[in-house]
Write a protein that holds these residues in place. Structure first.
Motif, PDB file in Angstrom:
ATOM      1  N   ASP A 111       0.858  -1.212   0.000  1.00 61.95           N
ATOM      2  CA  ASP A 111       0.000   0.000   0.000  1.00 61.95           C
ATOM      3  C   ASP A 111       0.879   1.241   0.000  1.00 61.95           C
ATOM      4  OD1 ASP A 111      -2.181  -1.550   0.342  1.00 61.95           O
ATOM      5  OD2 ASP A 111      -2.482  -1.098   2.486  1.00 61.95           O
ATOM      6  N   LEU A 112       1.862   1.217   0.885  1.00 60.30           N
ATOM      7  CA  LEU A 112       2.711   2.406   1.049  1.00 60.30           C
ATOM      8  C   LEU A 112       3.524   2.656  -0.213  1.00 60.30           C
ATOM      9  CD1 LEU A 112       4.017   1.882   4.671  1.00 60.30           C
ATOM     10  CD2 LEU A 112       2.027   3.139   3.893  1.00 60.30           C
ATOM     11  N   ALA A 113       3.944   1.558  -0.851  1.00 62.83           N
ATOM     12  CA  ALA A 113       4.770   1.721  -2.050  1.00 62.83           C
ATOM     13  C   ALA A 113       3.961   2.351  -3.167  1.00 62.83           C
ATOM     14  CB  ALA A 113       5.310   0.361  -2.480  1.00 62.83           C
ATOM     15  N   THR A 114       2.647   2.028  -3.238  1.00 58.53           N
ATOM     16  CA  THR A 114       1.856   2.589  -4.342  1.00 58.53           C
ATOM     17  C   THR A 114       1.336   3.981  -4.001  1.00 58.53           C
ATOM     18  OG1 THR A 114      -0.019   1.403  -3.460  1.00 58.53           O
ATOM     19  CG2 THR A 114       1.085   0.406  -5.348  1.00 58.53           C
ATOM     20  N   ALA A 115       1.295   4.328  -2.725  1.00 58.88           N
ATOM     21  CA  ALA A 115       0.830   5.676  -2.356  1.00 58.88           C
ATOM     22  C   ALA A 115       1.906   6.343  -1.516  1.00 58.88           C
ATOM     23  CB  ALA A 115      -0.481   5.574  -1.570  1.00 58.88           C
ATOM     24  N   PRO A 116       2.946   6.848  -2.174  1.00 59.38           N
ATOM     25  CA  PRO A 116       4.088   7.369  -1.400  1.00 59.38           C
ATOM     26  C   PRO A 116       3.728   8.566  -0.514  1.00 59.38           C
ATOM     27  CG  PRO A 116       4.427   7.645  -3.790  1.00 59.38           C
ATOM     28  CD  PRO A 116       3.128   6.950  -3.625  1.00 59.38           C
ATOM     29  N   ASP A 117       2.594   9.236  -0.835  1.00 59.79           N
ATOM     30  CA  ASP A 117       2.239  10.399  -0.021  1.00 59.79           C
ATOM     31  C   ASP A 117       1.306  10.046   1.138  1.00 59.79           C
ATOM     32  OD1 ASP A 117       3.723  11.915  -1.707  1.00 59.79           O
ATOM     33  OD2 ASP A 117       2.036  12.412  -3.029  1.00 59.79           O
ATOM     34  N   ALA A 118       1.003   8.748   1.297  1.00 61.11           N
ATOM     35  CA  ALA A 118       0.042   8.346   2.332  1.00 61.11           C
ATOM     36  C   ALA A 118       0.496   8.872   3.696  1.00 61.11           C
ATOM     37  CB  ALA A 118      -0.052   6.831   2.360  1.00 61.11           C
ATOM     38  N   ASP A 119      -0.499   9.195   4.502  1.00 63.65           N
ATOM     39  CA  ASP A 119      -0.184   9.684   5.843  1.00 63.65           C
ATOM     40  C   ASP A 119       0.173   8.492   6.722  1.00 63.65           C
ATOM     41  OD1 ASP A 119       0.047  10.802   8.262  1.00 63.65           O
ATOM     42  OD2 ASP A 119      -2.044  11.446   8.446  1.00 63.65           O
ATOM     43  N   LEU A 120       1.446   8.360   7.019  1.00 54.46           N
ATOM     44  CA  LEU A 120       1.898   7.190   7.766  1.00 54.46           C
ATOM     45  C   LEU A 120       1.485   7.254   9.227  1.00 54.46           C
ATOM     46  CD1 LEU A 120       5.450   6.645   6.292  1.00 54.46           C
ATOM     47  CD2 LEU A 120       3.303   5.588   5.684  1.00 54.46           C
ATOM     48  N   THR A 121       0.961   8.406   9.658  1.00 62.17           N
ATOM     49  CA  THR A 121       0.544   8.477  11.060  1.00 62.17           C
ATOM     50  C   THR A 121      -0.943   8.180  11.187  1.00 62.17           C
ATOM     51  OG1 THR A 121       0.107  10.833  10.872  1.00 62.17           O
ATOM     52  CG2 THR A 121       2.300  10.199  11.598  1.00 62.17           C
ATOM     53  N   ALA A 122      -1.590   7.840  10.036  1.00 58.13           N
ATOM     54  CA  ALA A 122      -3.035   7.619  10.081  1.00 58.13           C
ATOM     55  C   ALA A 122      -3.374   6.218  10.586  1.00 58.13           C
ATOM     56  CB  ALA A 122      -3.641   7.834   8.697  1.00 58.13           C
ATOM     57  N   ALA A 123      -2.458   5.260  10.423  1.00 61.28           N
ATOM     58  CA  ALA A 123      -2.768   3.888  10.831  1.00 61.28           C
ATOM     59  C   ALA A 123      -1.978   3.521  12.072  1.00 61.28           C
ATOM     60  CB  ALA A 123      -2.444   2.931   9.699  1.00 61.28           C
ATOM     61  N   ARG A 124      -2.455   2.504  12.768  1.00 59.22           N
ATOM     62  CA  ARG A 124      -1.765   2.038  13.977  1.00 59.22           C
ATOM     63  C   ARG A 124      -1.128   0.671  13.747  1.00 59.22           C
ATOM     64  NH1 ARG A 124      -2.214   6.353  14.457  1.00 59.22           N
ATOM     65  NH2 ARG A 124      -3.495   7.654  15.797  1.00 59.22           N
ATOM     66  N   VAL A 125      -1.526   0.017  12.644  1.00 56.25           N
ATOM     67  CA  VAL A 125      -0.970  -1.304  12.362  1.00 56.25           C
ATOM     68  C   VAL A 125      -0.394  -1.304  10.954  1.00 56.25           C
ATOM     69  CG1 VAL A 125      -1.418  -3.776  12.261  1.00 56.25           C
ATOM     70  CG2 VAL A 125      -2.724  -2.352  13.835  1.00 56.25           C
ATOM     71  N   PHE A 126       0.850  -1.734  10.862  1.00 55.56           N
ATOM     72  CA  PHE A 126       1.522  -1.814   9.558  1.00 55.56           C
ATOM     73  C   PHE A 126       1.985  -3.253   9.359  1.00 55.56           C
ATOM     74  CE2 PHE A 126       1.828   2.500  10.935  1.00 55.56           C
ATOM     75  CZ  PHE A 126       1.629   3.238   9.775  1.00 55.56           C
ATOM     76  N   ALA A 127       1.659  -3.817   8.189  1.00 60.76           N
ATOM     77  CA  ALA A 127       2.038  -5.198   7.929  1.00 60.76           C
ATOM     78  C   ALA A 127       2.860  -5.266   6.657  1.00 60.76           C
ATOM     79  CB  ALA A 127       0.785  -6.055   7.792  1.00 60.76           C
ATOM     80  N   ARG A 128       3.554  -6.392   6.506  1.00 57.82           N
ATOM     81  CA  ARG A 128       4.366  -6.626   5.309  1.00 57.82           C
ATOM     82  C   ARG A 128       5.268  -5.436   4.999  1.00 57.82           C
ATOM     83  NH1 ARG A 128       4.103 -11.648   5.626  1.00 57.82           N
ATOM     84  NH2 ARG A 128       2.650 -12.832   4.371  1.00 57.82           N
ATOM     85  N   THR A 129       5.814  -4.838   6.049  1.00 63.73           N
ATOM     86  CA  THR A 129       6.681  -3.681   5.822  1.00 63.73           C
ATOM     87  C   THR A 129       8.115  -4.153   5.651  1.00 63.73           C
ATOM     88  OG1 THR A 129       6.825  -3.549   8.187  1.00 63.73           O
ATOM     89  CG2 THR A 129       5.362  -1.988   7.127  1.00 63.73           C
TER      90      THR A 129
END
Ligand code: ATP
Length: 860
Positions: A568-586
């Motif tokens: 998800d993060l790779a396809t949306a580089p501008d995503a707000d990384l502080t919006a989620a509390r759980v990150f997977a497959r990082t």
């Protein structure tokens, strides 16, 4: 790259057995410790001189000369006493702080694995000697310059030395330098140069070993300068007013200087250093080793706790509970890593025919595997088998044993591995190539389902792939870590292992349980109560991550519990990384991005990590947290905080200690500044109330001695306030006197001034020795403040504070009754009425401090 030093090992080396203990001791005597020599300790006279160079003390020494010149012997004696006591206390605090810091650095000193007397031992890196056999594994830091005698897929990162960030492959016969990090693979090396003679020693020696002041120390130093200027201005005013009223210039000068010395909390820097060092020592006693002193203060402001999953939120004890094959599923009974358990379907044991595909799957998983299982020691009462290497891979071995597959040694003999593509968190899979007895090659692959259930890897019907994917999803949602396993038999051809990752047959899925730690839920609840946002970052599947996050309370089981994944993060580089509390497959880079995003929002982040790739994120976080037992040496050395018990709750404990240290420093500041301000106000306002020179120089200095000395130091040991972990974290850039603290400090100073002057004027009206009553009242009021500012009034946690208050009260009484002190301080006994007046002043000041106390603690 370093070439082997010319004085290569003169000591005997026996790779198979390593050095003997005696040989290592001789090596240590001959070559010295494997560390950069610590700077020599500061000699006592230098410390004393440094104290005496303090501008205030210099002024005071000037005043002492002045008193001698004008024949004022008592003041000269008291001033000398003050200088001696201040210097002694200052030096003692500095020495204590240095000792505490030295003890801490010894605790978190790097360690190395060496072969001694034929067995592997973990020793402090400082004790490695030339000739030692170093055992190198992933995440280790090479302890000395060494020559490789064994290397298996060894990849090293030499960026510490060369700045070159690309890992370098190393083979037998090549040198490795001290300070190099093992990124992957294993190796054995013979140490050739240690300490300052090694590459790392040569670099480290050129680094500045000095202590940087912490942000709080810097801010307090500048506050101290402002205070000194304001105080000096006020004292000059006092001096000028005295002259205008026709008082003798000499007396006025000495009194003004004494006032300045008493009013400025000159012991503040020492109090701060000591509070930080003692805070770090208390943390160490509770399992949290602080590797940099500023971390003690930063810990109190932590507002985001980013944690990994396996072993931190979960037990890290893995068990294969379920397998799915295209032919059917099976449950596997049994706990732990032991080989005891059965293959079951709907509660009944599988027939050999049904068990066949399951065994085939587990055999491939056991071949594509670097772990081992250690049988229980005869002395171990639990009789538990233990994993060697990756616990997940060990769980696969245990499952294979339960399915009666051949053991590790037998498998290795039957199907010798000749090539491999090791597990890589980016590719999320691992492949091994084995020779089969018939001359063919067996390819075994295991990895994350989305990386294996891929038509470019598998030769499978789309329908089968869909079934497998949906099954993997279902198992992940139940909180299992899921692996897909594939294999193929091939004719031999020279190909790299990654080239063999195609056209494989899907053998099935393995579901591995790793239950959440019971303590994790409570820890995360405590974080939330303390205003700290927990965030989970894992390399695992999003469904598994979410299941564990919900069970441990990282997120609720609602729409807010959104999981962001690496892709998800790779396809949306501008995503707000502080919006989620759980990150997977990082991947490790994304871990770094998440920390950066939080920091950019002004959060103070603590982040746990233990892998070889976690170093950059640990360094980037405000507080990098490494696990002492489980973590790699790289992670430990990159971290600010090392948890000796590997328990996440210890981070929360450390945060509490951090808040306590900060509260105590602020309490001392409020106490000292309120007292100092009150002393100036009394001296300035006294004459207006008909008290011409309210206090003599010696009396002011005596008050200073009794209030700032022991009582001030005792404040540093106060326990945490009851609400310390129920309030939000302090914004790191907030000034120590911000959020209304300084206004309340002035209110407290005014209260002390008023009650002292009231006592003085009342005494004068009643014909009592008013100056002595005022002296006693001002001192008692400050002691009342010291007690009133306590977080827990009647706590027994710090008996030092009530004891020092009582001691100071006794010394105050002695000042009025012991003849020698009386003549020195020019005091008289005040009688019961005077005593009552002073007690009333102390009580009033105590009550004021209690009323205002909430503001000093609760806020900011
Ligand atoms: P956690 O936060 O839970 O510790 P992690 O960051 O350690 O997770 P990784 O080790 O990067 O996760 O693993 C990511 C995925 O790669 C795992 O979910 C698993 O599917 C797969 N995987 C992990 N280890 C191996 C291995 N040894 N062989 C094959 N695949 C593996």
């Amino acid at each position: 790259m370093t070439s082997p030093p010319t004085d290569a090992p003169a000591l005997p080396t026996r790779e198979a057995a390593g050095l003997t203990r005696a040989e290592a001791e001789r090596g240590l005597a001959r070559y010295g410790r494997n560390e950069v020599p610590p700077p020599p300790p500061t000699p006592l006279h230098r410390r004393v001189l440094a104290q005496l160079r303090d501008p205030l003390i210099l002024v005071l020494l000037g005043a002492a000369l002045l008193t001698i010149a004008i024949g004022d012997r008592p003041d000269a004696v008291v001033i000398t006493l003050v200088v001696v006591v201040n210097t002694t206390v200052g030096v003692a605090q500095e020495v204590r702080a240095d000792r505490a810091v030295a003890a801490l650095s010894a605790l978190s000193a790097p360690r190395a694995r060496v072969l001694r007397d034929g067995a592997p031992h973990e020793v402090p890196t400082a004790l490695v000697v030339p000739g030692d056999t170093l055992l190198l594994g992933e995440g280790d830091i090479v302890a000395a310059d060494a020559l490789l005698t064994e290397a298996s897929a060894l990849l090293t990162d030499e960026s510490m030395l060369t700045g070159e960030s690309e890992p370098v492959a190393r083979a037998v016969g090549e040198p490795v330098s001290a300070g190099t990090v093992v990124v992957r693979g294993r190796g054995v090396a013979t140490a050739t140069a240690t300490g300052p003679a090694s590459a790392f020693g040569r670099i480290a020696a050129s680094l500045d070993g000095g202590h940087e002041p912490t942000p709080l120390q810097r801010r307090l130093a500048s506050l101290g300068r402002v205070l000194a200027v304001v105080t000096l201005a006020l004292c000059l005013l006092f001096f000028a007013l005295g002259l205008l009223r026709g008082l003798p210039a000499g007396t006025m000068a000495v009194t003004a200087i004494s006032l300045a010395v008493a009013a400025v909390p000159e012991s503040l820097p020492a109090v701060v250093t000591l509070a930080l060092a003692l805070g770090a020592r208390r943390m160490a006693a509770r399992g949290a080793l602080v590797r940099r002193l500023p971390a003690v203060e930063t810990l109190g402001s932590v507002s985001v706790l980013a944690t990994d999953k396996t072993g931190t939120l979960t037990e890290g004890r893995m068990v294969v509970q379920h397998v799915w094959t295209p032919e059917g599923a099976a449950d596997i009974s049994g706990t732990g890593y032991g080989p005891h358990g059965r293959l079951l379907r709907d509660g009944r044991q599988l027939t050999p025919r049904e068990a066949h595909p399951v065994r085939e799957l587990l055999m491939a998983a056991a071949l594509c595997n670097d772990a081992g299982l250690r049988p229980p020691m005869p002395t171990d009462p639990t009789g538990a088998w233990t994993p060697v290497g990756d616990p997940m891979e060990a769980a696969l071995l245990a499952a294979a044993a339960k399915a009666h597959c051949p053991g590790r040694a037998e498998l290795d003999r039957l199907c010798r591995r000749f090539a491999e593509a090791p597990f890589d968190p980016q590719r999320k899979r691992m492949t091994t190539l084995h020779h089969l007895p018939d001359g063919n090659v067996l390819v075994c692959l295991k990895g994350a389902p989305e990386s294996v259930l891929d038509p470019t890897v598998l030769d499978a019907e789309p329908g089968l792939l869909d079934r497998a994917r949906s099954q993997a999803q279902t198992l992940a949602r139940q909180g299992f870590r899921v692996l897909a396993v594939a294999a193929a038999e091939r004719l031999w051809q020279p190909l790299p292992a990654t080239g063999a990752e195609q056209g494989l047959r899907l053998l099935g899925l393995v579901a591995i349980s790793d239950p959440p730690k019971p303590s994790a839920t409570a820890t995360l609840a405590a974080c939330r109560a303390a205003g700290i946002t927990p965030v989970m970052i894992t390399g695992d599947h999003p469904a598994t991550a979410r299941a564990v996050a919900v069970r441990t309370g990282v997120v609720d089981d609602g729409p807010d519990g959104r999981v962001l994944t690496g892709p998800d993060l790779a396809t949306a580089p501008d995503a707000d990384l502080t919006a989620a509390r759980v990150f997977a497959r990082t991947d490790p880079q994304q871990k770094l991005d998440i920390v950066r995003a939080w920091r950019a929002r002004g959060a103070v982040t603590a982040m746990t990590g233990d892998g070889v790739n976690d170093g950059p994120a640990l360094r980037q976080a405000d507080i990098g947290v490494a696990m002492g037992a489980r973590g790699t040496e790289v992670a430990r050395q990159a971290a600010d905080l090392v948890l000796t018990d590997d328990e996440l709750s210890t981070v929360v404990t450390a945060v509490e200690e951090g808040r306590r240290v900060y509260d105590n420093i602020r309490r001392f500041l409020v106490y000292a500044m309120a007292g100092g301000t009150a002393e100036i106000l009394v001296m300035l306002a006294g004459p207006l109330l008909g008290l011409p020179l309210p206090l003599r120089a010696a009396q002011i200095l005596w008050i200073n001695l009794l209030t700032h000395g022991l009582t001030g130091v005792a404040m540093g040991a106060e326990p945490a306030a009851p609400d310390a972990m129920r309030r939000p974290p302090r914004p790191p850039d907030r000034h120590i006197l911000a959020a209304g603290v300084w206004q309340r400090l002035l209110a407290l100073a005014s209260a002390v001034t008023v009650v002292s002057l009231l006592a003085g004027t009342a005494a004068r009206a009643w014909g009592l020795p008013w100056q002595s009553v005022l002296f006693l009242a001002l001192l008692a009021a400050q002691l009342g403040v010291a007690l009133g500012l306590r977080g827990r009034l009647l706590t027994r946690a710090n008996p030092f504070l009530p004891a020092s208050v009582a001691g100071s009260a006794l010394l105050a009484a002695a000042a009025l009754h012991v003849p020698a002190l009386r003549s020195l301080l020019d005091t008289e006994p005040v009688g019961w009425s005077g005593l009552w007046l002073a007690s009333a002043a102390a009580l009033a000041a105590f009550v004021c401090a209690r009323l205002l106390r909430g503001a000093f603690h609760g806020k900011g």
